[in-house]
Motif scaffolding. Sequence first.
Motif, PDB file in Angstrom:
ATOM      1  N   SER A  91       1.164  -6.903  -8.976  1.00 11.76           N
ATOM      2  CA  SER A  91       0.003  -7.802  -9.005  1.00 11.76           C
ATOM      3  C   SER A  91      -1.051  -7.274  -9.978  1.00 11.76           C
ATOM      4  O   SER A  91      -1.715  -8.031 -10.678  1.00 11.76           O
ATOM      5  CB  SER A  91      -0.592  -7.957  -7.617  1.00 11.76           C
ATOM      6  OG  SER A  91      -0.952  -6.694  -7.116  1.00 11.76           O
ATOM      7  N   ILE A 118      -7.364  -6.649  -5.669  1.00 14.69           N
ATOM      8  CA  ILE A 118      -6.129  -6.055  -6.190  1.00 14.69           C
ATOM      9  C   ILE A 118      -6.427  -4.591  -6.458  1.00 14.69           C
ATOM     10  O   ILE A 118      -7.301  -4.281  -7.270  1.00 14.69           O
ATOM     11  CB  ILE A 118      -5.682  -6.745  -7.490  1.00 14.69           C
ATOM     12  CG1 ILE A 118      -5.507  -8.235  -7.248  1.00 14.69           C
ATOM     13  CG2 ILE A 118      -4.405  -6.127  -8.023  1.00 14.69           C
ATOM     14  CD1 ILE A 118      -5.297  -9.028  -8.505  1.00 14.69           C
ATOM     15  N   ARG A 159       1.754  -1.417  -8.828  1.00 12.69           N
ATOM     16  CA  ARG A 159       1.729  -2.755  -8.235  1.00 12.69           C
ATOM     17  C   ARG A 159       1.988  -3.832  -9.283  1.00 12.69           C
ATOM     18  O   ARG A 159       1.312  -3.846 -10.318  1.00 12.69           O
ATOM     19  CB  ARG A 159       0.349  -3.021  -7.612  1.00 12.69           C
ATOM     20  CG  ARG A 159       0.040  -2.206  -6.406  1.00 12.69           C
ATOM     21  CD  ARG A 159       0.782  -2.767  -5.195  1.00 12.69           C
ATOM     22  NE  ARG A 159       0.250  -2.185  -3.978  1.00 12.69           N
ATOM     23  CZ  ARG A 159      -0.773  -2.689  -3.305  1.00 12.69           C
ATOM     24  NH1 ARG A 159      -1.388  -3.759  -3.747  1.00 12.69           N
ATOM     25  NH2 ARG A 159      -1.176  -2.114  -2.194  1.00 12.69           N
TER      26      ARG A 159
END
Lengths: 647, 435
Positions: B221, B213, B219
């Motif tokens: 995530s 990640i 982001r």
Amino acid sequence: MAPRSSIAFLLAFAALCSLQLCEVSDDLDQTKSEPEPFTEPNQVPVDEKLEKPGEVPPIVSYSDPIEESHDDKQWQATEEEAIAKPEPDEEIAPLSTFKDDFKEELVLRPLHSGDIYASFQFRTLWDTDFLQGKRVSHYHLFPKSLGQVISKFSVRELHISFTQGYWRTMQWGQPYLPSPPGAELWVWFQDTVTDVDGAWKELTNVLSGIFCASLNFIDSTNTVHPSASFKPLGLGNVTDPRFLRYAMLPREIVCTENLTPWKKLLPCGTKAGLAVLMKSEKLFHSSFHSEAVHIRPVCQDVDCKAPSWELRQTLNVVFDVHTSGQGKKEWSLFKMFSRTLTEACPLASSSKVYVDVTDNPQGELFELLPASPLLTQAVVLGDRRTYSVYDLTNKDTFGSTRSLNLLVRWKADSGEMVRPLLHSERYVAGFGLQTGEIHTLIYNYHPYRAFPVLLLETVPWYLRLYIHTLTVTSKNKENKPSYIHYQPSKDRLRPHLLEMMVQLPPNSVTEVTVQFERALLKWTEYTPDPNHGFYVGSSVISALVPSMVAMDTNNTQEQPLFSSFFPCKEESSYFVRIYTEPLLVNLPTPDFSMPYNVICLTCTVVAVGYGSFYNLLTRTFQVEEPSPGLAKRLANVIRRWRGVPEL
Amino acid sequence: MAAPLTLVLIVAVTIRAALFRSSLAELISERVEVVSPLNAWKRVVEGLALLDLGVSPYSGDVFHETPLIIYFFHFVIDYAEIVFMIADGITAVALYLAVQHYNKNVFRKQKYALEADRYPHDCLELMRTPKEMYYVPLKVAMFYLWNPFTILSCVAKSTCGLNNAVIALFILCTIKGSALLSAIFLALATYQSIYPLTLFAPALIYLLQRLYIPVNLRRPSFWLFTSQYAFMYFGSLAVIVCLSFFLLTSWDFIPSVYGFILSVPDLTPNIGLFWYFFAEMFEHFRLFFICVFQINVFFYSIPLSIKLKDHPVFLMFMQIAIISIFKSYPTVGDIALYMAFLPVWSHLYRFLRNIFLVCCVLLACSALFPVLWHLWIYAGSANSNFYYAITLLFNVAQILLVSDYFYAYLRREHHLSHGLYLKRKDGGEATLVLK
């Protein structure tokens, strides 16, 4: 921790503790209004039946019939009197007429070391009740300054002492009223006080003003609430230590400025009575000097329906007559105080001088001039003593010269002193400024009786005690305390409080040791003379000591058989409080001249760290290009200004 | 590899056992360099004694361990020596396994990068070889177990050894990629001494990296995992703190442990910067400087995380080192932990600028600590300034050591992307400078 039995014992102990003052001085100043009037009658039969009427009968004077009703209790210690004077109805009469009552006394005791112990006691009794919250505005003999303090701060009991010098128990025996070197203050507040700490803070500041002493240095770092060692001495059964505050200032120096306000509290000041003897330059030219004020509520009469307030001012001095008398063993009132007595305080209902002549029954040891026809006997600190009495309210006492100058001329060296049964020493062991160990030695010289003592240690926070290193040993064996109350210190907030009950085996030394660590303080927390060291207040040992009288096995033959089988509790032991030496402990010190340097240097190191990380964090690696010469850079500046491409 | 590790462990345990039996143990446990008010064994015993007396250990100012420690030792007080030896063993094995795993990763990444031809051609000599890396884990274990600082700390039974074990387990779990265990051990370490809080960032970055990640604030995530990890961390911290509350049914330990760490009321000398500074501080500046000094410890984690976001393990090393230099009550046990990592960075040796000087200073200071202490406290022929001067020098040396490794690490990374032999524009040999 403490089993139930030991708690029960503690309670009994506490009850007995509360009687200590009366027991200590029951011969000197016996009042009808003690909290528990049963204790004295109990003492009488066992003790005084031993008198042999055939030999030296104690001659008791009842010269002044008006004062009899007050005086007779003073003589209650002798049985003859108790038989001779049954006068229950007369007792109540004077109490209802007098609101204030003032008595003064001086006890002189030749000590075995050759010194003289002079103990003044002044007692003012006032039948009024501050406890009810009444505003009292009229004061007669009771000093107004103290009366106001009591009512304003809702004080139940107040005990304050200022002492210069250390009482040498092994040379001088037990004092009538013990006190630690420096200043000691303990106060019981009434249970109606909500903010005890606030009241305590204000009270210490007010007392500091009244007595011209540094009591304002009492704060939370030297105040404790002992759970068992200090019980109320007067009326009242509040024993919740939340209402008790105890503080000691071992560094306090006592001098004239403390004595003067103390003298002003007396009804006659220093104008008349025994107080004329109090000349500062003489009183402070002594081995030991202790002045105290005790205020407590006591019963007005036998029924104890209403309380009255007792103010007891005491002054204890030990004179070193050897050095001042050019080697001659001789002393007189004039030599000690550079004054003689000429009259009693006119306001006093009783004014007496007692001289301890116990060791001198036949006059073989010293000669006492002028001789007094009056003798009295009393059990003081578990020992039967005989006193010559001089009643100053009687004109005959002063004789033809109109002045009383007691003179004692020693004929022989004093004999063996009876060794005090309880004695203690304390010292710091260890070397260096990192750690140390406090050793407290408690001696029990009783040949066959074991007895418990309560030991109270107050140690300032900067000596960090490690309670797990506490050891109590007697006769090389571990002696587990039956009760331990320990309150650890909080830095800069409160001291260590260690209270424990130890059983002292007969004829033994009990050693209590505990290790501590010396703290490094902030540079502003040191005293102006940091390398002199820091004082640790005396530890307090409270005990019920088996009485010498009970030890005296000869008496068993003289006693009626029916009276002597079971030992009587009150008679067989007496309350003693002894104070150990204060300690002087060195702490590591920083360099006081360095604050700026230290701040600069440490900040530099932090900046070195910060700078180097900052450098690495914010900059990137680049190839170093040789910098162009000065002429070229100047030319470039000009070209940029002209808008022409740089070189 | 298990055999040499076992040997190292056996030797280490033997040394410790011998010292425990000798008369030196008593002496060592009193040394201010080895024990601090926070972790002295004497104070643990005192806390237990207070509990036995029915007094709360936190009602006084002697005991500053956490409630879990007191309950832990309540049961194993008789086996304390073994516990501390085991703790050291655990630390060493955990570091060993962690470094082994980390080196594998490093080597794999390097292989991929080489295959992708991402390194400049003259950087071959900077490449790490399996031969060189093979003994690194063992060296780490050895550096920890045989470090005199660790041995002293263990023999003094300083609870610092336990904290080190917790941190080592946290590192192991993080490097192995177990987010939950890592959060739990981090929470334990934080609970023990607050400062490991700054290890949150490197752990998070490492775990993110492992899950591929990217550290990108836009982001979802990234935020999802961050909140997951933070939840695990703070959740376990809350559980531990509440557990402590229920053990003693009082919150007294919060001011007594964390307040004590942060406000530095105890000025007992130690090897850190705080004690003399605050003993000599002007009263009205005290609060200000306490804030500055404490922020100083935590503050570096932000810029360091940004700068080293691709190198979480080195970031972890930096954080541990900074904590042990700038914390309020440092002991030699803390130093031993970050020193154990030095073999991991042995490939940076060629870029270190003043390692020789720093080593000499550290050695000299370590020898001078007891000497000047003796002169000040026992002989009385020196004063506090002498000891203070040595602590200053010792800290300067540590700072130089850490910043030197930081410099070397950054420089190697620079070379890996720009080539080892850089040229100036005019073709001459270039020198690298920080600009």
